[in-house]
Write a protein that holds these residues in place. Sequence first.
Motif, PDB file in Angstrom:
ATOM      1  N   GLY A  93       0.814  -1.209   0.000  1.00 29.92           N
ATOM      2  CA  GLY A  93       0.000   0.000   0.000  1.00 29.92           C
ATOM      3  C   GLY A  93       0.851   1.262   0.000  1.00 29.92           C
ATOM      4  O   GLY A  93       0.560   2.221  -0.730  1.00 29.92           O
ATOM      5  N   ARG A 130       0.234  -0.813 -11.169  1.00 29.60           N
ATOM      6  CA  ARG A 130       1.159  -0.581 -10.051  1.00 29.60           C
ATOM      7  C   ARG A 130       1.262  -1.820  -9.169  1.00 29.60           C
ATOM      8  O   ARG A 130       2.354  -2.243  -8.793  1.00 29.60           O
ATOM      9  CB  ARG A 130       0.715   0.596  -9.192  1.00 29.60           C
ATOM     10  CG  ARG A 130       0.969   1.947  -9.764  1.00 29.60           C
ATOM     11  CD  ARG A 130       0.958   3.023  -8.684  1.00 29.60           C
ATOM     12  NE  ARG A 130      -0.195   2.986  -7.803  1.00 29.60           N
ATOM     13  CZ  ARG A 130      -1.366   3.522  -8.070  1.00 29.60           C
ATOM     14  NH1 ARG A 130      -1.558   4.137  -9.242  1.00 29.60           N
ATOM     15  NH2 ARG A 130      -2.360   3.479  -7.190  1.00 29.60           N
ATOM     16  N   LEU A 131       0.112  -2.386  -8.844  1.00 29.91           N
ATOM     17  CA  LEU A 131       0.115  -3.551  -7.961  1.00 29.91           C
ATOM     18  C   LEU A 131       0.828  -4.736  -8.608  1.00 29.91           C
ATOM     19  O   LEU A 131       1.594  -5.449  -7.941  1.00 29.91           O
ATOM     20  CB  LEU A 131      -1.317  -3.935  -7.589  1.00 29.91           C
ATOM     21  CG  LEU A 131      -2.093  -2.935  -6.724  1.00 29.91           C
ATOM     22  CD1 LEU A 131      -3.448  -3.511  -6.347  1.00 29.91           C
ATOM     23  CD2 LEU A 131      -1.308  -2.553  -5.466  1.00 29.91           C
ATOM     24  N   SER A 188       2.662   1.627  -3.416  1.00 23.11           N
ATOM     25  CA  SER A 188       1.691   2.000  -4.445  1.00 23.11           C
ATOM     26  C   SER A 188       1.432   3.498  -4.424  1.00 23.11           C
ATOM     27  O   SER A 188       1.341   4.141  -5.483  1.00 23.11           O
ATOM     28  CB  SER A 188       0.382   1.232  -4.225  1.00 23.11           C
ATOM     29  OG  SER A 188      -0.576   1.583  -5.199  1.00 23.11           O
ATOM     30  N   GLN A 189       1.354   4.073  -3.230  1.00 27.17           N
ATOM     31  CA  GLN A 189       1.163   5.516  -3.129  1.00 27.17           C
ATOM     32  C   GLN A 189       2.384   6.272  -3.663  1.00 27.17           C
ATOM     33  O   GLN A 189       2.249   7.288  -4.344  1.00 27.17           O
ATOM     34  CB  GLN A 189       0.896   5.907  -1.672  1.00 27.17           C
ATOM     35  CG  GLN A 189      -0.485   5.531  -1.176  1.00 27.17           C
ATOM     36  CD  GLN A 189      -1.581   6.207  -1.988  1.00 27.17           C
ATOM     37  OE1 GLN A 189      -1.555   7.410  -2.228  1.00 27.17           O
ATOM     38  NE2 GLN A 189      -2.562   5.424  -2.413  1.00 27.17           N
ATOM     39  N   GLY A 213      -2.081   3.847 -13.315  1.00 27.08           N
ATOM     40  CA  GLY A 213      -3.013   2.720 -13.243  1.00 27.08           C
ATOM     41  C   GLY A 213      -2.820   1.903 -11.980  1.00 27.08           C
ATOM     42  O   GLY A 213      -1.727   1.382 -11.728  1.00 27.08           O
ATOM     43  N   HIS A 214      -3.884   1.768 -11.176  1.00 23.02           N
ATOM     44  CA  HIS A 214      -3.797   1.064  -9.895  1.00 23.02           C
ATOM     45  C   HIS A 214      -3.382  -0.391 -10.072  1.00 23.02           C
ATOM     46  O   HIS A 214      -2.460  -0.881  -9.406  1.00 23.02           O
ATOM     47  CB  HIS A 214      -5.143   1.144  -9.169  1.00 23.02           C
ATOM     48  CG  HIS A 214      -5.181   0.403  -7.874  1.00 23.02           C
ATOM     49  ND1 HIS A 214      -4.500   0.820  -6.746  1.00 23.02           N
ATOM     50  CD2 HIS A 214      -5.820  -0.758  -7.519  1.00 23.02           C
ATOM     51  CE1 HIS A 214      -4.721  -0.028  -5.755  1.00 23.02           C
ATOM     52  NE2 HIS A 214      -5.507  -0.994  -6.197  1.00 23.02           N
ATOM     53  N   GLN A 215      -4.045  -1.106 -10.973  1.00 20.94           N
ATOM     54  CA  GLN A 215      -3.748  -2.520 -11.164  1.00 20.94           C
ATOM     55  C   GLN A 215      -2.341  -2.716 -11.716  1.00 20.94           C
ATOM     56  O   GLN A 215      -1.635  -3.648 -11.309  1.00 20.94           O
ATOM     57  CB  GLN A 215      -4.781  -3.148 -12.106  1.00 20.94           C
ATOM     58  CG  GLN A 215      -4.671  -4.663 -12.227  1.00 20.94           C
ATOM     59  CD  GLN A 215      -4.858  -5.375 -10.896  1.00 20.94           C
ATOM     60  OE1 GLN A 215      -5.648  -4.948 -10.053  1.00 20.94           O
ATOM     61  NE2 GLN A 215      -4.129  -6.458 -10.697  1.00 20.94           N
ATOM     62  N   LYS A 234       2.404   6.369  -7.495  1.00 20.97           N
ATOM     63  CA  LYS A 234       1.154   6.756  -8.128  1.00 20.97           C
ATOM     64  C   LYS A 234       1.361   7.726  -9.284  1.00 20.97           C
ATOM     65  O   LYS A 234       0.709   7.640 -10.322  1.00 20.97           O
ATOM     66  CB  LYS A 234       0.221   7.369  -7.087  1.00 20.97           C
ATOM     67  CG  LYS A 234      -1.229   7.459  -7.528  1.00 20.97           C
ATOM     68  CD  LYS A 234      -2.118   7.843  -6.359  1.00 20.97           C
ATOM     69  CE  LYS A 234      -3.580   7.836  -6.766  1.00 20.97           C
ATOM     70  NZ  LYS A 234      -4.460   8.162  -5.618  1.00 20.97           N
TER      71      LYS A 234
END
Length: 225
Positions: free
Chosen positions: A86, A102-103, A89-90, A98-100, A93
Amino acid sequence: MTMKPAADRGSPLSRRLVLRRMALGGAAAGALMLALPRSARAGAQIEEPLIDSVRNALSAAIHSNAPPQLEFQDTDSRLAYLRWLGEMSQRLKRKIPGHQERLELLQTVWYESKRAGLDVSLVLGLIQVESNFRKWAISSAGARGLMQVMPFWTRVIGDGDANQLFKMQPNLRFGCVILRHYLDRERGDLFMTLGRYNGSRGRAPYPDAIFANQRIYAFKDRAAA
């Protein structure tokens, strides 16, 4: 419309043609120029002869079909990983909106780093210096992808398909295995290891840049403390 391979789009001739069209005021050409992969600033590994046992070991590490499945000894370890995920990821950013995406990147970096026995923050710092998290990056020496792996490695220990280096997981697998190989060759001397990875062994600017960016991704788990 059929797109040309990334290497063709980033060739000097292609760039000159795009720049010429931009000078004529073509808006579409300007958009194309923005889409072209920018050159990476870092150097590249130098091809060296490998004894058969080393080549075979590196090849086996690259060709392992084990998917990036994370394993944890206990619940606390898994929770610590999720807190790390988490936080990182921040921090990424702005570079990777893109959130996915990044993960997936962070999960794979974690897996490949741990698999190779490397510090995750070191690998993230190296990626930032090498490519600034651009998987289509190409250096002036021809190194490719997130960890700027030279194409000759795909011939020496891979299947010869250098285009694989533009894919996230193969690039991270190659990069981490090569970095581990250099760390073993330098008997744990990280300064010399990073210089060898960059093709500037013994010179300070590149290792210093990696160490500075590694600090950006250092993680202090306050919840665990």
